[in-house]
Scaffold this motif. Structure first.
Motif, PDB file in Angstrom:
ATOM      1  N   ASP A   1     -19.915   7.131 -13.322  1.00 11.78           N
ATOM      2  CA  ASP A   1     -20.125   7.189 -14.767  1.00 11.78           C
ATOM      3  C   ASP A   1     -19.178   8.218 -15.380  1.00 11.78           C
ATOM      4  N   LYS A   2     -18.274   7.748 -16.275  1.00 11.07           N
ATOM      5  CA  LYS A   2     -17.276   8.673 -16.812  1.00 11.07           C
ATOM      6  C   LYS A   2     -17.563   9.055 -18.258  1.00 11.07           C
ATOM      7  N   THR A   3     -18.781   8.718 -18.752  1.00 13.66           N
ATOM      8  CA  THR A   3     -19.100   9.125 -20.122  1.00 13.66           C
ATOM      9  C   THR A   3     -19.420  10.616 -20.150  1.00 13.66           C
ATOM     10  N   ASP A   4     -19.053  11.247 -21.211  1.00 13.66           N
ATOM     11  CA  ASP A   4     -19.303  12.684 -21.418  1.00 13.66           C
ATOM     12  C   ASP A   4     -18.670  13.586 -20.370  1.00 13.66           C
ATOM     13  N   THR A   5     -17.654  13.119 -19.715  1.00 14.85           N
ATOM     14  CA  THR A   5     -17.004  13.989 -18.745  1.00 14.85           C
ATOM     15  C   THR A   5     -15.529  13.576 -18.629  1.00 14.85           C
ATOM     16  N   THR A   6     -14.737  14.398 -17.977  1.00 13.48           N
ATOM     17  CA  THR A   6     -13.333  14.023 -17.769  1.00 13.48           C
ATOM     18  C   THR A   6     -13.117  13.835 -16.285  1.00 13.48           C
ATOM     19  N   ILE A   7     -12.028  13.127 -15.989  1.00 17.50           N
ATOM     20  CA  ILE A   7     -11.745  12.865 -14.582  1.00 17.50           C
ATOM     21  C   ILE A   7     -11.488  14.180 -13.844  1.00 17.50           C
ATOM     22  N   TYR A   8     -10.888  15.132 -14.559  1.00 17.64           N
ATOM     23  CA  TYR A   8     -10.635  16.434 -13.910  1.00 17.64           C
ATOM     24  C   TYR A   8     -11.943  17.085 -13.488  1.00 17.64           C
TER      25      TYR A   8
ATOM     26  N   ALA B   1      -3.036  18.077 -18.369  1.00 14.64           N
ATOM     27  CA  ALA B   1      -1.995  17.158 -17.912  1.00 14.64           C
ATOM     28  C   ALA B   1      -2.618  16.031 -17.091  1.00 14.64           C
ATOM     29  N   PHE B   2      -3.537  16.405 -16.215  1.00  9.45           N
ATOM     30  CA  PHE B   2      -4.168  15.409 -15.349  1.00  9.45           C
ATOM     31  C   PHE B   2      -5.015  14.437 -16.168  1.00  9.45           C
ATOM     32  N   ASN B   3      -5.796  14.976 -17.092  1.00  9.07           N
ATOM     33  CA  ASN B   3      -6.643  14.106 -17.929  1.00  9.07           C
ATOM     34  C   ASN B   3      -5.805  13.170 -18.786  1.00  9.07           C
ATOM     35  N   SER B   4      -4.688  13.690 -19.311  1.00  9.47           N
ATOM     36  CA  SER B   4      -3.893  12.823 -20.190  1.00  9.47           C
ATOM     37  C   SER B   4      -3.155  11.764 -19.353  1.00  9.47           C
ATOM     38  N   TYR B   5      -2.804  12.139 -18.106  1.00 10.62           N
ATOM     39  CA  TYR B   5      -2.206  11.132 -17.213  1.00 10.62           C
ATOM     40  C   TYR B   5      -3.207   9.998 -16.989  1.00 10.62           C
ATOM     41  N   ALA B   6      -4.468  10.375 -16.713  1.00 11.01           N
ATOM     42  CA  ALA B   6      -5.502   9.363 -16.461  1.00 11.01           C
ATOM     43  C   ALA B   6      -5.708   8.484 -17.688  1.00 11.01           C
ATOM     44  N   GLU B   7      -5.686   9.124 -18.857  1.00 12.84           N
ATOM     45  CA  GLU B   7      -5.870   8.363 -20.098  1.00 12.84           C
ATOM     46  C   GLU B   7      -4.751   7.355 -20.315  1.00 12.84           C
ATOM     47  N   HIS B   8      -3.515   7.854 -20.124  1.00 17.93           N
ATOM     48  CA  HIS B   8      -2.358   6.970 -20.281  1.00 17.93           C
ATOM     49  C   HIS B   8      -2.451   5.777 -19.343  1.00 17.93           C
TER      50      HIS B   8
ATOM     51  N   PHE C   1       0.828  -1.210   0.000  1.00 20.41           N
ATOM     52  CA  PHE C   1       0.000   0.000   0.000  1.00 20.41           C
ATOM     53  C   PHE C   1       0.863   1.261   0.000  1.00 20.41           C
ATOM     54  N   CYS C   2       1.976   1.213   0.720  1.00 15.45           N
ATOM     55  CA  CYS C   2       2.861   2.381   0.737  1.00 15.45           C
ATOM     56  C   CYS C   2       3.402   2.636  -0.665  1.00 15.45           C
ATOM     57  N   GLY C   3       3.780   1.572  -1.352  1.00 14.91           N
ATOM     58  CA  GLY C   3       4.260   1.700  -2.730  1.00 14.91           C
ATOM     59  C   GLY C   3       3.174   2.266  -3.626  1.00 14.91           C
ATOM     60  N   PHE C   4       1.959   1.729  -3.450  1.00 15.86           N
ATOM     61  CA  PHE C   4       0.830   2.208  -4.243  1.00 15.86           C
ATOM     62  C   PHE C   4       0.587   3.698  -3.993  1.00 15.86           C
ATOM     63  N   LEU C   5       0.627   4.083  -2.703  1.00 12.10           N
ATOM     64  CA  LEU C   5       0.385   5.490  -2.366  1.00 12.10           C
ATOM     65  C   LEU C   5       1.402   6.402  -3.040  1.00 12.10           C
ATOM     66  N   ALA C   6       2.661   5.955  -3.047  1.00 12.97           N
ATOM     67  CA  ALA C   6       3.700   6.772  -3.680  1.00 12.97           C
ATOM     68  C   ALA C   6       3.385   6.966  -5.162  1.00 12.97           C
ATOM     69  N   GLY C   7       2.980   5.873  -5.830  1.00 18.17           N
ATOM     70  CA  GLY C   7       2.641   5.960  -7.254  1.00 18.17           C
ATOM     71  C   GLY C   7       1.407   6.830  -7.483  1.00 18.17           C
ATOM     72  N   HIS C   8       0.414   6.619  -6.662  1.00 19.88           N
ATOM     73  CA  HIS C   8      -0.843   7.365  -6.757  1.00 19.88           C
ATOM     74  C   HIS C   8      -0.579   8.861  -6.582  1.00 19.88           C
ATOM     75  N   LEU C   9       0.275   9.170  -5.621  1.00 23.38           N
ATOM     76  CA  LEU C   9       0.579  10.580  -5.361  1.00 23.38           C
ATOM     77  C   LEU C   9       1.314  11.196  -6.541  1.00 23.38           C
ATOM     78  N   ALA C  10       2.294  10.454  -7.049  1.00 23.01           N
ATOM     79  CA  ALA C  10       3.061  10.974  -8.188  1.00 23.01           C
ATOM     80  C   ALA C  10       2.109  11.302  -9.334  1.00 23.01           C
ATOM     81  N   GLY C  11       1.154  10.420  -9.597  1.00 23.66           N
ATOM     82  CA  GLY C  11       0.179  10.657 -10.657  1.00 23.66           C
ATOM     83  C   GLY C  11      -0.691  11.869 -10.370  1.00 23.66           C
ATOM     84  N   ASN C  12      -1.167  11.951  -9.138  1.00 28.66           N
ATOM     85  CA  ASN C  12      -2.065  13.045  -8.776  1.00 28.66           C
ATOM     86  C   ASN C  12      -1.407  14.415  -8.874  1.00 28.66           C
ATOM     87  N   LEU C  13      -0.091  14.446  -8.699  1.00 31.50           N
ATOM     88  CA  LEU C  13       0.591  15.736  -8.725  1.00 31.50           C
ATOM     89  C   LEU C  13       0.454  16.416 -10.086  1.00 31.50           C
ATOM     90  N   THR C  14       0.077  15.625 -11.126  1.00 33.00           N
ATOM     91  CA  THR C  14      -0.109  16.232 -12.445  1.00 33.00           C
ATOM     92  C   THR C  14      -1.258  17.244 -12.427  1.00 33.00           C
TER      93      THR C  14
END
Ligand code: FES
Lengths: 254, 213
Positions: free
Chosen positions: B131-138, B45-52, B25-38
Motif C-alpha cells: 500500500d503506497k498511499t500516504d507514504t513515499t517509496i523512500y 531524488a529517489f522519490n522523484s525518480y520513482a514518480e517519473h 533480465f540482465c538488461g532489466f537489472l542494469a536499468g533497475h540499478l541505475a534507477g536505484n542509485l538515485t
C-alpha cells in the motif's frame, strides 16, 4: 630398470544391462609404469582368468588413440586424469604406488551398460545416421582442386573431424549431453562447401535425434571440452547452435 | 509439430529461450540499478525518480508484462532442463571430479535460480504489492531495511544473483552462437565484471540505508 607400482583397484562389475552392478576391489601388483592403463587391466584379467573368475569386460581396439573404442571413467575423469589422452594412451607412470583407482563405465541413460565397463554407444551411430553425412552421386571423381576451400576453413573442419566418437563428452558432461560430439559432426561438414547443401537438414535431424535418444541438454558446463581426448573446442557447439537456428528459423526445412 | 514449436522446444531451442530471457533480465537489472542509485542522491531524488518512472504509465505496464512473461519462460524452461538433465544419468558416478570446465556459477545454476525466484517474490511483496498511499517509496524502503534481517536477506540474494550471472551471461552468448576467438575472452570477463557490479551496486544499498543514510 622399469619401475613397478602396486595399486588398489575398484572396478565396476555388472553382468548385463538390467543386472545390478557394484564396485569390486582388486589388487594390482607389480605393475610396470611403462604399461598403458588397458595393459594394466589385461594383467588383472589374466589373474582373474587363472583363478577361474570372469575377466573385466572393456572396449578397446586400436590401442593407439585413434579409433575411439576405449574409455572408462577413472577416478571421476573420463579417459583418466591426463588432458588430450584416450584411456589406451594413458600410461601407468601417471599413477603412484598404493594409489586407489576407481574405474567406472560411461554413465548415461543413452549408453546402457552391456557388461562391466563396456557400454552400448550405438546412440552416437544413430545420430550420424540421422544426418552426419553428405550425399554424393557416384561417378568419376572430380579434380580435388575444383572446389576452392579456404585454408582456415579446412583447418577448422579438420579440428572438428578429429572427433573419434568415443563418447567421453557424454561421460564428462554433468548433464550427459553429447553436444560436443554432435557439434563436431555438424561443424566438419558445415565448414566445407560439400557439406553446405544438406546443412539445414543435417542440423535439424541430428539435434532431433539427439533429443529423442534421451540425452541431457547442454548447459555450457565446458567439462566436455576439458575431457575430450581430441581436445575439440566448444566453439563447435556455438557453431552447431548457429547452424541450428539458421536451419530452424531461416531455412524451409521442417 | 509446428516448425516454430519444434525448433523452440528442442534442446537447443530451450537453451535459446533461457539465453534470450536471461539477457533481458540482465538488461532489466542494469536499468533497475541505475534507477536505484538515485538513493545516494537523497530521499527526494529517489522519490522523484520513482514518480517519473510511474508517470510512464502504459509503457511500464508493458515492460512489467514482458518481464513476467520472460520470467515464466525462464522458470519453466529451466525447471524442464533441470529435470531432463537429472533423468539423463540415472546411475550416478561414485567418484565425481571436474576437469576444470565447471565453475561455481555453472554447477549451481538451478539452485541459485530457485533462490532468486523465492527472493523475487519476497521483493515484490516488500516493495511492489504494498500500500503506497500516504507514504513515499523512500519511506517504505528505509523502514524495511531498518530491520537487519532484511538487510541480510537482500545482501545474500545479491551474492546469489552474482553467482548466477557469472555463468549465465557468457553462457547466453555461447548459446546464441556468439563464441568468437576475438570476443569470447571479453565476454567472459564482462560476465564477472557485471556480476561484481550487481553484487556491489545492489548489495550496498540496504547497508547504506540501514547504517549510513
Ligand atoms: S583403443 Fe582405439 S582409441 Fe583407445
Amino acid at each position: 630398470m622399469t619401475k613397478t607400482i602396486n595399486l588398489n583397484l575398484k572396478v565396476w562389475r555388472q553382468k548385463g544391462q538390467n543386472k545390478k552392478g557394484r564396485l569390486e576391489t582388486y589388487k594390482a601388483v607389480d605393475i610396470s609404469t611403462d604399461m598403458s592403463f588397458l595393459e594394466m587391466i589385461d594383467v588383472i584379467n589374466e589373474q582373474l582368468t587363472h583363478k577361474g573368475k570372469e575377466p573385466v569386460a572393456f572396449d578397446h581396439d586400436c590401442r593407439e588413440g585413434i579409433c575411439g573404442m576405449c574409455g572408462a571413467v577413472v577416478n571421476g575423469r573420463p579417459h583418466g586424469p591426463e588432458m588430450g589422452t584416450t584411456l589406451c594412451q594413458l600410461h601407468m607412470r601417471h599413477f603412484s604406488d598404493n594409489d586407489t583407482i576407481v574405474i567406472e563405465p560411461w554413465r548415461s541413460r543413452a549408453f546402457p551398460v552391456i557388461k562391466d565397463l563396456a557400454v552400448d554407444r550405438s546412440a552416437l551411430d544413430k545420430m550420424i545416421q540421422a544426418g552426419g553425412f553428405i550425399s554424393i552421386n557416384t561417378g568419376g571423381a572430380q579434380d580435388a582442386n575444383a572446389i576452392p576451400v579456404p585454408q582456415e576453413a579446412a583447418e577448422l573442419a579438420m579440428d572438428a573431424a578429429a572427433c573419434i566418437g568415443c563418447g567421453a563428452c557424454v561421460a564428462a558432461c554433468p548433464n550427459a549431453s553429447p553436444m560436443l560430439f554432435v557439434s563436431a559432426k555438424v561443424s566438419q561438414f558445415a565448414l566445407l562447401p560439400q557439406g553446405k547443401p544438406e546443412a539445414a537438414k543435417r542440423a535439424i535431424s541430428m539435434v532431433r535425434e539427439m533429443d529423442r535418444l534421451g540425452f541431457g541438454n547442454c548447459t555450457n558446463e565446458r567439462e566436455c571440452e576439458a575431457e575430450c581426448p581430441k581436445e575439440i573446442s566448444i566453439t563447435n557447439i556455438a557453431r552447431l547452435n548457429r547452424e541450428y537456428f539458421k536451419a530452424g528459423f531461416l531455412s524451409a526445412e521442417k | 509439430m509446428n516448425w516454430l514449436a519444434s525448433t523452440l522446444l528442442s534442446s537447443i531451442g530451450k537453451k535459446l529461450m533461457m539465453a534470450i530471457t536471461g539477457l533481458c533480465f540482465c538488461g532489466f537489472l542494469a536499468g533497475h540499478l541505475a534507477g536505484n542509485l538515485t538513493i545516494y542522491l537523497g530521499k527526494d531524488a529517489f522519490n522523484s525518480y520513482a514518480e517519473h518512472l510511474h508517470s510512464l504509465g502504459p509503457i511500464i505496464t508493458l515492460v512489467e508484462l514482458g518481464l513476467l512473461f520472460s520470467a515464466l519462460v525462464h522458470i519453466l524452461t529451466g525447471a524442464t532442463l533441470f529435470y531432463q538433465n537429472l533423468k539423463a544419468r540415472p546411475v550416478r558416478y561414485s567418484v565425481n571430479k571436474s576437469a576444470g570446465g565447471r565453475t561455481l556459477g555453472s554447477r549451481t545454476m538451478p539452485y541459485t535460480g530457485f533462490i532468486l525466484l523465492v527472493f523475487i517474490v519476497l521483493h515484490l511483496i516488500n516493495f511492489h504489492f504494498i500500500d503506497k498511499t500516504d507514504t513515499t517509496i523512500y519511506q517504505i524502503v528505509h523502514s524495511a531495511f531498518a530491520n537487519y534481517v532484511y538487510v541480510v536477506i537482500y545482501v545474500f540474494a545479491m551474492i546469489v544473483a552474482a553467482i548466477h550471472i557469472s555463468h549465465g551471461l557468457w553462457s547466453a552468448f555461447q548459446t546464441l552462437g556468439a563464441n568468437h576467438v576475438k570476443y569470447m575472452p571479453f565476454i567472459r570477463g564482462l560476465s564477472y565484471v557485471f556480476s561484481i557490479i550487481i553484487v556491489l551496486g545492489f548489495g550496498f544499498l540496504p547497508i547504506y540505508l540501514a547504517y549510513i543514510a
